[in-house]
Design an enzyme around this catalytic site. Structure first.
Site, PDB file in Angstrom:
ATOM      1  CG  HIS A   1      54.931 -82.133  22.187  1.00 35.84           C
ATOM      2  ND1 HIS A   1      54.856 -81.004  23.880  1.00 35.84           N
ATOM      3  CD2 HIS A   1      53.657 -81.932  21.645  1.00 35.84           C
ATOM      4  CE1 HIS A   1      54.198 -80.223  23.485  1.00 35.84           C
ATOM      5  NE2 HIS A   1      53.097 -80.602  22.160  1.00 35.84           N
TER       6      HIS A   1
ATOM      7  CG  HIS B   1      54.924 -77.177  15.389  1.00 40.07           C
ATOM      8  ND1 HIS B   1      53.656 -77.341  14.956  1.00 40.07           N
ATOM      9  CD2 HIS B   1      54.885 -76.145  15.990  1.00 40.07           C
ATOM     10  CE1 HIS B   1      52.175 -77.022  15.772  1.00 40.07           C
ATOM     11  NE2 HIS B   1      53.959 -76.391  16.661  1.00 40.07           N
TER      12      HIS B   1
END
Length: 196
Positions: free
Chosen positions: A37, A120
């Site tokens: 995620h 990220h």
């Protein structure tokens, strides 16, 4: 009480591309593919009423869906690397969504996030790696990128105390662009039918 955070999910094709990066680094504990995620805002442990207020406030976010792609790789902890991540290509829409979530969190009494937003996908946690191994691993994968994918929603996820890396559970989902997809009621649809 679970820890809460807002996030973007990673679609299957991009997750499969990320999974091909697993392996080849001693001391790495790789994240499960289903736990990939992009964290938008870490909320942490909050009481029930605060969680309910945030969930309700996030429901009022009115932003369009947008496209994202993943590109590049890196590590956190320059002298003592502790995690490996895949980067996210720059996106004004992503920054705007994250900033709105941050404002809502602060309005509901959460302190400002002290870290600068650096989108990220965490891929691995590192345990006592040799810096040379990390440099070599990243050097061979620095040109990583995915095809663009559509971001159609953001979610509130929870995590329980564990040794990092999940499992993460989607608690609430918020579609993006849904107000734009509602059929508009033009005046013609409000006219009485001539058959009556």
């Amino acid at each position: 009480m679970p820890r809460l955070f807002t996030a973007l999910e990673i679609p299957r094709d991009a997750a499969m591309s990320l999974s091909l990066l697993r392996g080849g680094l001693p001391g790495a504990r790789w994240m499960d593919v289903e736990n990939y995620h992009i964290t938008l805002r870490f909320i942490g442990d909050v009481d029930g009423p605060t969680a309910d207020e945030l969930v309700s406030a996030f429901d009022r976010i009115d932003r369009s869906s947008f496209s994202l792609s993943l590109s590049g790789m890196g590590s956190f902890g320059s002298k003592r690397p502790h995690s490996i991540w895949a980067g996210v290509s720059p996106s004004n829409e992503l920054k705007a969504l994250q900033a709105e979530i941050e404002r809502i969190c602060q309005r509901h009494g959460l302190p400002p996030d002290p870290r600068r937003f650096a989108p990220h996908v965490s891929l691995a946690r590192l345990r006592n790696p040799r810096v040379g191994d990390v440099v070599e691993y990243l050097g061979g994968r620095g040109n990583f990128c995915t095809l663009p994918f559509e971001v159609g929603r953001f979610v509130v996820m929870s995590s329980r105390d564990s040794v990092g890396g999940g499992p993460y559970i989607v608690e609430e989902a918020y579609p993006l662009g849904w107000r734009n997809s509602l059929p508009s009621l033009g005046t013609s649809s409000l006219q009485p039918s001539s058959n009556n």
